[in-house]
Design a protein around this motif. Structure first.
Motif, PDB file in Angstrom:
ATOM      1  N   CYS A   1       0.879  -1.286  -0.040  1.00  0.00           N
ATOM      2  CA  CYS A   1       0.021   0.015  -0.027  1.00  0.00           C
ATOM      3  C   CYS A   1       0.790   1.126  -0.002  1.00  0.00           C
TER       4      CYS A   1
ATOM      5  N   LEU B   1       0.093   4.222   1.064  1.00  0.00           N
ATOM      6  CA  LEU B   1      -0.477   5.373   2.119  1.00  0.00           C
ATOM      7  C   LEU B   1       0.170   5.467   3.160  1.00  0.00           C
ATOM      8  N   ASN B   2       0.822   4.285   3.710  1.00  0.00           N
ATOM      9  CA  ASN B   2       1.879   4.745   4.880  1.00  0.00           C
ATOM     10  C   ASN B   2       1.164   4.842   5.932  1.00  0.00           C
ATOM     11  N   CYS B   3      -0.106   4.694   6.554  1.00  0.00           N
ATOM     12  CA  CYS B   3      -0.718   4.905   7.771  1.00  0.00           C
ATOM     13  C   CYS B   3       0.247   4.444   8.873  1.00  0.00           C
TER      14      CYS B   3
ATOM     15  N   PHE C   1       0.109   3.393  11.739  1.00  0.00           N
ATOM     16  CA  PHE C   1      -0.029   2.359  12.569  1.00  0.00           C
ATOM     17  C   PHE C   1      -0.111   1.043  11.684  1.00  0.00           C
ATOM     18  N   CYS C   2      -0.151   0.996  10.542  1.00  0.00           N
ATOM     19  CA  CYS C   2      -0.405  -0.246   9.621  1.00  0.00           C
ATOM     20  C   CYS C   2       0.866  -0.778   9.317  1.00  0.00           C
TER      21      CYS C   2
ATOM     22  N   THR D   1       1.083  -2.939   6.853  1.00  0.00           N
ATOM     23  CA  THR D   1       1.012  -3.196   5.382  1.00  0.00           C
ATOM     24  C   THR D   1       1.576  -1.874   4.549  1.00  0.00           C
ATOM     25  N   GLY D   2       1.489  -0.610   5.218  1.00  0.00           N
ATOM     26  CA  GLY D   2       2.059   0.495   4.668  1.00  0.00           C
ATOM     27  C   GLY D   2       3.417   0.630   4.728  1.00  0.00           C
TER      28      GLY D   2
ATOM     29  N   GLY E   1      -8.154  -5.511   3.448  1.00  0.00           N
ATOM     30  CA  GLY E   1      -6.976  -6.347   3.557  1.00  0.00           C
ATOM     31  C   GLY E   1      -5.702  -5.069   2.997  1.00  0.00           C
TER      32      GLY E   1
ATOM     33  N   GLY F   1      -3.940  -2.750   0.983  1.00  0.00           N
ATOM     34  CA  GLY F   1      -3.993  -2.027  -0.102  1.00  0.00           C
ATOM     35  C   GLY F   1      -5.167  -0.906  -0.014  1.00  0.00           C
ATOM     36  N   GLU F   2      -5.241   0.157  -0.867  1.00  0.00           N
ATOM     37  CA  GLU F   2      -6.249   1.134  -0.707  1.00  0.00           C
ATOM     38  C   GLU F   2      -7.217   0.953  -2.041  1.00  0.00           C
TER      39      GLU F   2
ATOM     40  N   ALA G   1      -9.173   4.721   3.185  1.00  0.00           N
ATOM     41  CA  ALA G   1      -8.390   5.819   4.074  1.00  0.00           C
ATOM     42  C   ALA G   1      -8.746   7.261   4.051  1.00  0.00           C
TER      43      ALA G   1
HETATM   44  S1  SF4 Z   1      -3.481  -0.866   4.066  1.00  0.00           S
HETATM   45 FE1  SF4 Z   1      -5.098   0.633   4.821  1.00  0.00          FE
HETATM   46  S2  SF4 Z   1      -4.460   1.227   6.927  1.00  0.00           S
HETATM   47 FE2  SF4 Z   1      -2.673   0.086   5.910  1.00  0.00          FE
HETATM   48  S3  SF4 Z   1      -1.478   1.916   5.247  1.00  0.00           S
HETATM   49 FE3  SF4 Z   1      -2.853   1.260   3.551  1.00  0.00          FE
HETATM   50  S4  SF4 Z   1      -4.513   2.448   3.743  1.00  0.00           S
HETATM   51 FE4  SF4 Z   1      -3.653   2.736   5.306  1.00  0.00          FE
END
Ligand code: SF4
Length: 374
Positions: A123, A125-127, A129-130, A132-133, A176, A178-179, A212
């Motif tokens: 992903c 977006l690099n949230c 707390f996540c 995956t980011g 899951g 990704g955005e 997001a």
């Molecule tokens: S998978 Fe969702 S929460 Fe995780 S970084 Fe991407 S958008 Fe943000």
């Protein structure tokens, strides 16, 4: 002159029929001159009965089955690993044709079973707390790969034919890796197929797409797909949200909330879910709860409080149980259903925000600590 070499048939050269919509299926199969009745039968075999290969499609003539098998495939995904949590949650790591990997999670509950489906490898977006980011490798999944997660999970759950009263897979959440709104066309195509009456037949009320906050695409999600909307919110002011959900710098909270107010299918029966991960001393104070209640006052909504699921290298701590309960009570007093989500599959790193493919985990461990790039 070179010696001739026997070459094994190249399976990858076959066209995958999974992921094509009906018009594309018709076009792809045009050389076979199938009548629309036959196309309908094939569609039903693929999505209603879950036929894993053409040989088992006994409603089709044998010569047609052989013809189809020679030229086409019904792309299931290959599971590199399958892990089952002590709470029954199952996590698959699927290996894709280009070698990249995605994770898909099945969460059984008393009255339903939810599949958490990925829309991208990694992903962007690099949230913060996540997990995956923090994954470096990112690409959009094809419609076939998105649908492939659903079909392969149903195979593993022995959950065919699709519409049956005791089906195990009742709900889909696009939550899951990704955005999903950055991969809109493929997500749309896959979900419309999942909702097809003559196929998987999942109701749009049982499918939730979580974003997001890709504000310009939210209206299209409602008008063109029509599924339930979830917003990965996590903060009540731009200062905090800019930090923990960086896409907020592009589409600040006010724009996001306005897009929610305008969401096409919004009404009291189809509320928007706001996800709020509870991060100790970051977004979990009483004042944040009161601000959240004020912010959502004219939007039919429910709030999902998510205790933070720790992963290696994470910079946050989970709020205490007392703090989460106090936050939930403030929200409930303000009239919002605010269930605290029980973490599922924590022991296999399958809980919210923990997904990250194993190869990527290894690669990062070798090269750099797993911290969120911003
Ligand atoms: S998978 Fe969702 S929460 Fe995780 S970084 Fe991407 S958008 Fe943000």
């Amino acid at each position: 002159m070179m010696d001739s070499i026997a070459i094994a048939p190249d399976q990858t050269a076959k066209t995958n029929l999974i992921g094509l919509d009906l018009a594309e299926l018709e076009e792809t199969l045009a050389p076979l001159n199938l009548r629309s009745f036959r196309l309908g039968q094939l569609w039903q075999q693929m999505y209603r009965l879950g036929a894993p290969d053409f040989a088992s499609m006994t409603t089709l003539a044998k010569t047609l089955r052989v013809d189809l098998a020679e030229r086409f495939s019904l792309g299931r995904l290959e599971a590199s690993t399958t892990e089952v949590s002590k709470d029954g949650t199952t996590k698959w790591l699927f290996k894709l044709e280009d070698g990249s990997q995605v994770e898909t999670v099945y969460i059984p509950e008393k009255d339903r079973g939810t599949l958490c489906v990925s829309s991208q490898v990694g992903c962007t977006l690099n949230c913060r707390f996540c997990h995956t980011g923090t994954q470096m490798l990112v690409r959009n999944l094809t419609a076939a790969e998105i649908l492939g997660q659903i079909l392969t999970a149903k195979d593993a759950l022995n959950d065919w034919p699709a519409p049956r009263p005791d089906r195990k897979l009742t709900n889909i959440v696009m939550m899951g890796m990704g955005e999903p709104l950055y991969n809109f066309e493929n997500v749309k195509k896959a979900l419309l197929t999942a909702m097809s009456d003559t196929g998987l037949g999942l109701s749009r009320r049982r499918i939730t797409l979580s974003t997001a906050g890709v504000v310009p695409m939210i209206e299209r999600a409602g008008s063109e797909i029509g599924v339930n909307l979830a917003i990965s919110l996590h903060a009540t002011n731009d200062e905090i949200r800019d930090r923990i959900v960086p896409i907020n710098r592009k589409y600040p909270i006010e724009q996001l909330i306005q897009a929610c107010r305008d969401y096409p299918t919004l009404n009291n029966a189809r509320r928007i879910t706001f996800e709020y991960v509870m991060l100790k001393d970051v977004n979990d104070l009483d004042e944040h709860a009161h601000a959240l209640a004020r912010m959502l006052k004219d939007i039919p909504s429910k709030i999902n409080l998510i205790p933070f699921n720790k992963w290696p290298g994470a910079e946050f701590e989970r709020s205490t149980d007392e703090r989460i309960q106090r936050f939930a009570n403030i929200m409930m007093d303000a009239g919002y259903p605010s269930p605290v989500r029980t973490p599922r599959g924590e022991d296999i790193q399958a809980a919210c925000g923990q997904l990250k493919s194993a190869t990527e985990r290894k690669r990062r461990t070798k090269t750099a600590p797993a911290v969120a790039a911003d």
